[in-house]
Write a protein that holds these residues in place. Structure first.
Motif, PDB file in Angstrom:
ATOM      1  N   ARG A  81      27.779  86.450  22.449  1.00 27.27           N
ATOM      2  CA  ARG A  81      28.301  87.291  23.518  1.00 27.27           C
ATOM      3  C   ARG A  81      29.725  87.683  23.135  1.00 27.27           C
ATOM      4  NH1 ARG A  81      27.141  82.851  27.964  1.00 27.27           N
ATOM      5  NH2 ARG A  81      28.135  81.749  26.242  1.00 27.27           N
ATOM      6  N   ASP A  82      30.032  88.933  23.224  1.00 21.71           N
ATOM      7  CA  ASP A  82      31.341  89.424  22.770  1.00 21.71           C
ATOM      8  C   ASP A  82      32.409  89.042  23.801  1.00 21.71           C
ATOM      9  OD1 ASP A  82      33.237  90.657  21.264  1.00 21.71           O
ATOM     10  OD2 ASP A  82      32.769  92.679  21.986  1.00 21.71           O
ATOM     11  N   ALA A  83      32.708  87.758  23.864  1.00 14.45           N
ATOM     12  CA  ALA A  83      33.675  87.260  24.839  1.00 14.45           C
ATOM     13  C   ALA A  83      35.056  87.123  24.210  1.00 14.45           C
ATOM     14  CB  ALA A  83      33.213  85.902  25.377  1.00 14.45           C
ATOM     15  N   ALA A  84      36.070  87.581  24.913  1.00 19.10           N
ATOM     16  CA  ALA A  84      37.445  87.522  24.397  1.00 19.10           C
ATOM     17  C   ALA A  84      37.892  86.069  24.268  1.00 19.10           C
ATOM     18  CB  ALA A  84      38.382  88.289  25.324  1.00 19.10           C
ATOM     19  N   GLY A  85      38.592  85.795  23.164  1.00 21.00           N
ATOM     20  CA  GLY A  85      39.155  84.475  22.960  1.00 21.00           C
ATOM     21  C   GLY A  85      38.197  83.458  22.405  1.00 21.00           C
ATOM     22  N   SER A  86      36.956  83.847  22.171  1.00 19.74           N
ATOM     23  CA  SER A  86      35.965  82.907  21.631  1.00 19.74           C
ATOM     24  C   SER A  86      35.328  83.527  20.393  1.00 19.74           C
ATOM     25  CB  SER A  86      34.887  82.612  22.683  1.00 19.74           C
ATOM     26  OG  SER A  86      33.875  81.791  22.129  1.00 19.74           O
ATOM     27  N   ALA A  87      35.591  82.929  19.229  1.00 24.59           N
ATOM     28  CA  ALA A  87      35.040  83.445  17.976  1.00 24.59           C
ATOM     29  C   ALA A  87      33.679  82.826  17.718  1.00 24.59           C
ATOM     30  CB  ALA A  87      35.987  83.147  16.818  1.00 24.59           C
ATOM     31  N   GLU A  88      32.651  83.663  17.655  1.00 22.98           N
ATOM     32  CA  GLU A  88      31.286  83.203  17.404  1.00 22.98           C
ATOM     33  C   GLU A  88      30.759  83.893  16.158  1.00 22.98           C
ATOM     34  OE1 GLU A  88      28.725  83.027  20.977  1.00 22.98           O
ATOM     35  OE2 GLU A  88      30.460  83.843  22.037  1.00 22.98           O
ATOM     36  N   ALA A  89      29.991  83.144  15.374  1.00 26.22           N
ATOM     37  CA  ALA A  89      29.502  83.664  14.091  1.00 26.22           C
ATOM     38  C   ALA A  89      27.987  83.559  14.020  1.00 26.22           C
ATOM     39  CB  ALA A  89      30.130  82.902  12.928  1.00 26.22           C
ATOM     40  N   SER A  90      27.390  84.566  13.386  1.00 30.10           N
ATOM     41  CA  SER A  90      25.965  84.549  13.050  1.00 30.10           C
ATOM     42  C   SER A  90      25.872  84.494  11.536  1.00 30.10           C
ATOM     43  CB  SER A  90      25.275  85.807  13.591  1.00 30.10           C
ATOM     44  OG  SER A  90      23.905  85.809  13.238  1.00 30.10           O
ATOM     45  N   VAL A  91      25.134  83.518  11.010  1.00 29.71           N
ATOM     46  CA  VAL A  91      25.103  83.238   9.581  1.00 29.71           C
ATOM     47  C   VAL A  91      23.698  83.458   9.043  1.00 29.71           C
ATOM     48  CG1 VAL A  91      25.586  81.512   7.787  1.00 29.71           C
ATOM     49  CG2 VAL A  91      26.965  81.561   9.879  1.00 29.71           C
ATOM     50  N   GLU A  92      23.595  84.057   7.862  1.00 31.45           N
ATOM     51  CA  GLU A  92      22.299  84.221   7.193  1.00 31.45           C
ATOM     52  C   GLU A  92      21.747  82.847   6.836  1.00 31.45           C
ATOM     53  OE1 GLU A  92      19.482  84.506   3.997  1.00 31.45           O
ATOM     54  OE2 GLU A  92      21.555  83.913   3.623  1.00 31.45           O
ATOM     55  N   GLN A  93      20.437  82.634   7.111  1.00 27.90           N
ATOM     56  CA  GLN A  93      19.872  81.290   7.003  1.00 27.90           C
ATOM     57  C   GLN A  93      19.908  80.748   5.585  1.00 27.90           C
ATOM     58  OE1 GLN A  93      15.736  81.246   8.115  1.00 27.90           O
ATOM     59  NE2 GLN A  93      15.162  82.926   6.745  1.00 27.90           N
ATOM     60  N   GLY A  94      19.798  81.612   4.565  1.00 28.47           N
ATOM     61  CA  GLY A  94      19.819  81.141   3.186  1.00 28.47           C
ATOM     62  C   GLY A  94      21.165  80.558   2.793  1.00 28.47           C
ATOM     63  N   ILE A  95      22.242  81.273   3.143  1.00 26.38           N
ATOM     64  CA  ILE A  95      23.568  80.767   2.788  1.00 26.38           C
ATOM     65  C   ILE A  95      23.920  79.556   3.640  1.00 26.38           C
ATOM     66  CG2 ILE A  95      24.971  82.140   4.366  1.00 26.38           C
ATOM     67  CD1 ILE A  95      26.917  82.597   2.076  1.00 26.38           C
ATOM     68  N   ALA A  96      23.399  79.513   4.881  1.00 24.68           N
ATOM     69  CA  ALA A  96      23.621  78.329   5.712  1.00 24.68           C
ATOM     70  C   ALA A  96      22.995  77.096   5.068  1.00 24.68           C
ATOM     71  CB  ALA A  96      23.046  78.549   7.109  1.00 24.68           C
ATOM     72  N   GLN A  97      21.803  77.263   4.522  1.00 23.57           N
ATOM     73  CA  GLN A  97      21.152  76.148   3.842  1.00 23.57           C
ATOM     74  C   GLN A  97      21.916  75.749   2.582  1.00 23.57           C
ATOM     75  OE1 GLN A  97      17.097  76.982   2.797  1.00 23.57           O
ATOM     76  NE2 GLN A  97      16.672  74.921   2.049  1.00 23.57           N
ATOM     77  N   THR A  98      22.387  76.727   1.817  1.00 25.81           N
ATOM     78  CA  THR A  98      23.117  76.429   0.580  1.00 25.81           C
ATOM     79  C   THR A  98      24.424  75.689   0.853  1.00 25.81           C
ATOM     80  OG1 THR A  98      22.178  78.394  -0.471  1.00 25.81           O
ATOM     81  CG2 THR A  98      24.149  77.450  -1.479  1.00 25.81           C
ATOM     82  N   LEU A  99      25.143  76.103   1.911  1.00 26.89           N
ATOM     83  CA  LEU A  99      26.437  75.507   2.226  1.00 26.89           C
ATOM     84  C   LEU A  99      26.335  74.383   3.248  1.00 26.89           C
ATOM     85  CD1 LEU A  99      28.657  78.733   2.404  1.00 26.89           C
ATOM     86  CD2 LEU A  99      28.375  77.152   0.496  1.00 26.89           C
ATOM     87  N   HIS A 100      25.084  73.988   3.586  1.00 23.71           N
ATOM     88  CA  HIS A 100      24.840  72.875   4.519  1.00 23.71           C
ATOM     89  C   HIS A 100      25.480  73.150   5.882  1.00 23.71           C
ATOM     90  CE1 HIS A 100      23.459  70.908   0.928  1.00 23.71           C
ATOM     91  NE2 HIS A 100      24.671  70.829   0.410  1.00 23.71           N
ATOM     92  N   LEU A 101      25.324  74.383   6.364  1.00 27.19           N
ATOM     93  CA  LEU A 101      25.838  74.762   7.662  1.00 27.19           C
ATOM     94  C   LEU A 101      24.721  74.713   8.688  1.00 27.19           C
ATOM     95  CD1 LEU A 101      27.933  77.872   6.563  1.00 27.19           C
ATOM     96  CD2 LEU A 101      28.785  75.562   6.987  1.00 27.19           C
ATOM     97  N   LYS A 102      25.085  74.434   9.935  1.00 30.88           N
ATOM     98  CA  LYS A 102      24.080  74.370  10.999  1.00 30.88           C
ATOM     99  C   LYS A 102      24.675  74.908  12.292  1.00 30.88           C
ATOM    100  CE  LYS A 102      25.154  69.514  12.085  1.00 30.88           C
ATOM    101  NZ  LYS A 102      26.296  69.447  11.174  1.00 30.88           N
ATOM    102  N   LEU A 103      23.812  75.114  13.279  1.00 28.32           N
ATOM    103  CA  LEU A 103      24.275  75.597  14.571  1.00 28.32           C
ATOM    104  C   LEU A 103      25.319  74.642  15.141  1.00 28.32           C
ATOM    105  CD1 LEU A 103      20.954  76.774  16.294  1.00 28.32           C
ATOM    106  CD2 LEU A 103      22.749  78.216  15.349  1.00 28.32           C
ATOM    107  N   GLY A 104      26.375  75.204  15.696  1.00 25.05           N
ATOM    108  CA  GLY A 104      27.426  74.385  16.287  1.00 25.05           C
ATOM    109  C   GLY A 104      28.583  74.094  15.356  1.00 25.05           C
ATOM    110  N   ASP A 105      28.381  74.268  14.029  1.00 21.80           N
ATOM    111  CA  ASP A 105      29.493  74.050  13.097  1.00 21.80           C
ATOM    112  C   ASP A 105      30.560  75.136  13.291  1.00 21.80           C
ATOM    113  OD1 ASP A 105      28.277  71.856  12.059  1.00 21.80           O
ATOM    114  OD2 ASP A 105      27.616  72.800  10.196  1.00 21.80           O
TER     115      ASP A 105
END
Length: 843
Positions: A603-627
C-alpha cells in the motif's frame, strides 16, 4: 514345455490370436523408441546449439587478465581456447567541430573466436538490420573493425569510414549481423565495435581503472565430448576455492544465459511429456490386448486342464509364449522406431539448421526393456487368470472370479506403470502429475461409468423404440464389460485430447511467453526533464502500450540490520549480486507480467517503505517476507520491509526489476527513467532519431536475443508437433482395443436375437445407440480429465497462465461418439450381414 509353448505360439499366430497383442506392443515400443531416438538426438543437438549462444562450452570470466597456468591446463586436456576482452569506451568519428562520439561496447577477439556458433557479417546496412549476413570464421584484420549497424548514424559513418578508439584509428570493414555470444548483459547493449586482440594494446584503453571483462572461451574438440570440459571446470573451481581467487566467474549455459536455459528446460519438459503420454497409452493398449487374448483362450485352457495339464504348466506355457512375443515385439518396435525417427528428421530437416548428433544405444535398450516391462506389468494378470481356469468350464460356460493373487498383480502393473513414467520423464514432479492424473482418472471414470449405468436403468422405458430398449438392455447385461469399455475409451480419448486440444493451448502459452512482438528495444538513462519528450517521440512513431518506469541505482548494504560483507554469502551468484548495484524501481501498481506468489502488493503509505522482491533473487539472497533491506542510493539510505514476493516471466523481455519499492518512500531518491517496447522492422530509424535528439540516451537492441530464443523455440515446437503423431498412433490402438474387447460376446448376442426374430435394422439401430451413449459419456469424461490435467501441468509444471476452453468438451463429446460409432460399425458389420445360424455355430 518349451516345445509345446513354441507350438502354441505358432498356432495362435496362424489363428490371429497374437497379432493384435504383437501389433499393440510394436506400436507401443515404436512410439516410445521413435520418441526416444529423436528426443535423444534433439536434446543433444539443442544443448549443443544452445552452447553456440555462449560461443563456447564454458566461459571463464575475470576482472583481470586470466592466469597462464589455467591456459596451459586447458591445452593439456586437449581443449580449444579463444579469448575476448570487452569494455565500454567512446568511439569517435570526424575532425574538429564536426566530430561525433558515441558510447560503444568494444570487444577485442582472438583469431579462434568464436569456438561455437557462427559470426555473420555483411557490408549492407539493410541486411545487418535484419540479421542477414554471411557466416565467417574470420575475425577483424589488424587495423580494421567490425561494428553494429546502429553505430553508423550517430557517428555519421559508413562502411569504409574511419573511427578512432583511444589512441588508434581503424577502418570500418564490415557490419555485424549476428554475434552468437552477445548475451543479455547491459555491458553488451551498447553498439558493438569488434577489433583484433592484437590491436588492443595500441589503443591505450586498457589500464588499471578501466572496467574490463576478460573472457576465456573453452570448448571440446568434438561437440559431443563434454567430459574434458567438465573436468576442466571442476579443476578451475578447485583452484578458485583453494587459492581464494577473486573476481573470477565460471559461466555455463545454466548461469550464463538464463533466458535460454529457461527455454531449454521447458523444451525438455515438453519432450518428457510426450514420452509420458506415449508410455501411458502403451500400457493401456497392451493391457487391453492381453485381456482380449485371455478371454479368447479360456476355452482352450479348460480343454488343456481336462487333458491333464497342471496350473503351473499352464502358467509356464503362456509365460514362455508372452516372453517370446514380448521380445519379438520389442525388437520390431525398436527397429520401427529407429526408422520412424529418420522419417521425422526428413520431414523437419529443413527446420533444423545444423546436423544432429548421432544416435546413441540408450533409446534402443530402453525400448526393449519397456516392452518387456509392459508385458510383465499388464500381461501377467491375465496369464494368472488363465492359470486359474477350472476344468468344468468345458461344460459350464462360467468364469470364476479372479483370485487374490491375480488381483494383486494389477497392483504390480500399476507400480510398473508409475515406474515407467518416472523412467521416461526423468522429472519426478512431471511424472507424478501425469501418473496421478491418469490413475485418478481411471478411478473416477470407473465410478462415473458405473453410476451412469445405474441411471440408464430408469431410462429404458422413455422411448418405445425397440433399438433404444435393446441398447439399454445390452449395457445393463454386462456392466463390468461396459465400465471397462467406458474407462478405456475415456483414458484413450483423454490422452488424445491432451495431445491435441490441450497440447495446442500449452504450446500457444509457451509461444506467448516470448512472443514475436516482445519488446526488442530498451532505453535507459532518460532524465526526468526528458521523460515527456521521449515518450512523445516514441508514440509518434506508432508504438502503442508504452510504459516508462523509474529506475534507481541502489546497493544492498544490510538485511535486518546486519551489514552485507564479502563473507555473508557462499554461492557465487549471491556474492555477485551483493557486490553490485541493483536496478530498483518504484511504481504504484503491479507491473504487467508480474504475479504475487507470497504476501500482498504494498500500500503506497507515506512514511512506510515496503518492497516487493522477485522470488528467485529472494531465494538466492536468503530473503523472506518480513525481512528489512537497507539500500544505499547515492547516499540516501532506505530501509524497506519485504511485503511480497513476485514471479516474473524473464523470457517475455519486458522491463523487469528484482526489487520494487513503493513510490511514497522513494520521493527523494535520484531517479532516471527507462522503457521497453517493440519496434517493427520498418521502424529501425527510431533509435537513431532518439539518440540524435537526446545524445545521453542508451538505446539497447535485444532483437538478436529474441531471434535466438524464437529460433530454438520454433525448432522445439516443430519437434514436439511431429512427435505427437507417434503417440496418436498408440491412442488410436487403445480406442480400437476398447471397442473390440466385447466383439465375441456381441456376436453371440446378435445371433441369438436374430434367431428370436429381431431384424437386422433393429440390431443396427441398437448398436448405434449403445456406442453413441458409451462414446459420448467417455468423451465428456475424457474432456474433463484432459482439462484438469492441462490445468495442473500449466499451473504446477510449465508455469503458464491457463484458460479453460469449452471446445474441449464439445470435441470430447463429438470425437468420443464418432470413434465409438465408427469402431462399432467396423467391428460388427459382418455379424449383421451373415445368417444367424452361422453366427450361432461359430459362437
Amino acid at each position: 514345455m518349451l516345445m509345446q509353448s513354441l507350438r502354441m505360439t505358432a498356432r495362435d499366430w496362424r489363428a490371429g490370436e497374437l497379432r493384435f497383442l504383437l501389433v499393440a506392443l510394436v506400436v507401443a515400443v515404436s512410439a516410445l523408441t521413435a520418441v526416444g531416438f529423436f528426443v535423444d538426438r534433439m536434446r543433444a543437438g539443442l544443448n549443443r546449439d544452445a552452447h553456440q549462444l555462449l560461443g563456447a562450452d564454458l566461459l571463464v570470466n575475470a576482472d583481470q587478465a586470466l592466469r597462464q597456468d589455467w591456459r596451459i591446463e586447458a591445452q593439456r586436456r586437449g581443449l580449444l581456447l579463444a579469448d575476448t576482452v570487452t569494455f565500454p569506451s567512446m568511439a569517435q568519428a570526424g575532425e574538429g567541430d564536426a566530430s561525433q562520439a558515441v558510447l560503444a561496447s568494444v570487444k577485442a577477439v582472438s583469431p579462434t573466436y568464436p569456438l561455437r556458433g557462427q559470426l555473420k557479417v555483411t557490408t549492407s546496412p539493410i541486411d545487418a538490420s535484419e540479421a542477414l549476413g554471411d557466416a565467417t570464421r574470420e575475425t577483424p584484420a589488424p587495423g580494421t573493425v567490425w561494428v553494429d549497424v546502429n553505430l553508423l548514424p550517430p557517428l555519421k559513418a559508413k562502411v569504409g569510414s574511419t573511427i578512432q578508439l583511444g589512441d588508434k584509428r581503424f577502418r570500418i570493414a564490415r557490419l555485424i549481423a549476428t554475434e552468437p555470444d552477445r548475451g543479455a548483459s547491459f555491458a553488451n547493449f551498447a553498439p558493438r565495435v569488434m577489433l583484433a586482440l592484437s590491436d588492443l594494446k595500441a589503443t591505450g584503453l586498457v589500464d588499471n581503472y578501466a572496467r574490463i571483462t576478460y573472457r576465456m572461451q573453452v570448448a571440446a574438440r568434438s561437440p559431443n565430448d563434454q567430459a574434458a570440459v567438465a573436468g576442466f571446470e571442476r579443476w578451475v573451481r578447485e583452484r578458485i576455492a583453494l587459492e581464494n581467487v577473486k573476481g573470477v566467474r565460471i559461466e555455463t549455459l545454466e548461469n550464463g544465459r538464463p533466458e535460454m536455459r529457461s527455454t531449454l528446460d521447458r523444451a525438455e519438459r515438453f519432450l518428457a511429456l510426450v514420452g509420458l503420454l506415449s508410455a501411458m497409452l502403451a500400457a493401456v493398449a497392451v493391457a487391453m490386448a492381453a485381456r482380449r487374448f485371455m478371454q479368447r483362450h479360456l476355452d482352450s485352457v479348460a480343454m488343456l486342464r481336462c487333458l491333464g495339464m497342471t496350473q503351473n504348466e499352464v502358467g509356464l506355457l503362456f509365460l514362455i509364449e508372452f516372453a517370446l512375443v514380448g521380445l519379438l515385439g520389442s525388437v520390431l518396435g525398436v527397429l520401427v522406431g529407429f526408422g520412424a525417427h529418420y522419417v521425422l528428421l526428413a520431414l523437419i530437416g529443413n527446420l533444423i539448421p545444423t546436423e544432429l548428433p548421432p544416435v546413441s544405444a540408450l533409446p534402443a535398450l530402453q525400448g526393449v526393456a519397456t516392452g518387456l516391462l509392459l508385458l510383465v506389468g499388464f500381461a501377467l494378470p491375465p496369464v494368472l487368470q488363465l492359470r486359474d481356469v477350472p476344468h468344468n468350464r468345458v461344460i459350464r460356460r462360467e468364469q470364476a472370479a479372479p483370485r487374490p493373487m491375480a488381483l494383486a498383480t494389477y497392483g504390480l502393473g500399476t507400480a510398473v506403470f508409475v515406474g515407467l513414467l518416472l523412467w521416461q520423464a526423468g522429472d519426478l514432479k512431471l511424472a507424478l502429475l501425469t501418473a496421478g492424473g491418469f490413475l485418478g482418472g481411471l478411478a473416477v471414470f470407473a465410478l462415473v461409468g458405473w453410476l451412469a449405468l445405474l441411471g440408464l436403468r430408469s431410462l429404458r422405458g422413455v422411448s418405445g423404440n425397440q433399438g433404444w430398449r435393446f441398447a439399454i438392455t445390452s449395457l445393463q447385461r454386462r456392466p463390468g464389460a461396459s465400465v471397462v469399455q467406458i474407462v478405456s475409451l475415456s483414458l484413450g480419448l483423454m490422452a488424445l485430447l491432451v495431445l491435441t486440444v490441450v497440447r495446442g493451448d500449452l504450446m500457444d502459452a509457451w509461444r506467448l511467453a516470448t512472443p514475436a512482438d516482445a519488446p526488442n528495444r530498451f532505453i535507459i538513462n532518460i532524465q526526468p526533464d526528458q521523460k515527456d519528450g521521449v515518450e512523445k517521440t516514441i508514440r509518434a512513431a506508432g508504438v502503442d502500450n508504452l510504459t516508462l518506469y523509474p529506475m534507481i541505482r541502489g546497493r544492498l548494504v544490510a538485511v535486518n540490520g546486519n551489514a552485507i560483507t564479502a563473507s555473508t554469502y557462499t554461492s557465487e551468484r549471491a556474492k555477485a549480486l551483493s557486490d553490485r548495484e541493483f536496478n530498483l524501481s518504484s511504481v504504484k501498481d503491479l507491473p504487467e507480467g508480474n504475479d504475487i506468489v507470497a504476501g500482498q502488493w504494498y500500500r503506497d503509505a507515506a512514511g512506510s517503505a515496503e518492497a516487493s522482491v522477485e522470488q528467485g533473487i529472494a531465494q538466492t539472497l536468503h530473503l523472506k517476507l518480513g525481512d528489512t533491506m537497507r539500500f544505499d542510493m547515492g547516499g540516501l539510505l532506505v530501509d524497506a520491509k519485504i511485503t511480497s514476493l513476485r514471479k516474473l516471466e524473464w523470457g517475455s523481455m519486458r522491463a523487469n526489476f528484482f526489487v520494487i519499492i513503493n513510490p511514497a518512500a522513494m520521493v527523494d531518491a535520484p531517479t532516471t527513467w527507462m522503457t521497453a517496447f517493440h519496434v517493427p522492422a520498418r521502424g529501425v530509424g527510431l533509435a537513431n532519431a532518439l539518440t540524435r535528439q537526446y545524445p545521453n540516451l542508451t538505446v539497447i537492441d535485444v532483437s538478436g536475443i529474441i531471434r535466438q530464443l524464437q529460433e530454438v523455440l520454433d525448432q522445439v515446437v516443430t519437434a514436439v508437433e511431429f512427435l505427437f503423431m507417434f503417440t496418436l498412433a498408440s491412442g488410436v490402438l487403445v480406442l480400437y482395443a476398447a471397442l473390440m474387447g466385447s466383439t465375441a460376446e456381441r456376436t453371440r448376442e446378435a445371433g441369438l436375437l436374430r434367431a428370436l426374430g429381431a431384424t437386422r435394422g433393429q440390431l443396427a439401430t441398437a448398436q448405434r445407440i449403445e456406442f453413441a451413449l458409451v462414446g459420448g459419456l467417455s468423451g465428456l469424461l475424457a474432456a474433463t480429465g484432459a482439462a484438469g490435467l492441462g490445468w495442473a501441468l500449466a499451473e504446477y509444471q510449465f508455469k503458464f497462465p491457463w484458460h479453460f476452453e469449452p471446445q474441449v468438451w464439445a470435441a470430447g463429446l463429438l470425437v468420443g461418439a464418432a470413434c465409438a460409432l465408427i469402431g462399432g460399425w467396423l467391428g460388427l458389420r459382418n455379424v449383421l450381414r451373415q445368417p444367424p445360424l452361422q453366427t450361432l455355430r461359430e459362437a
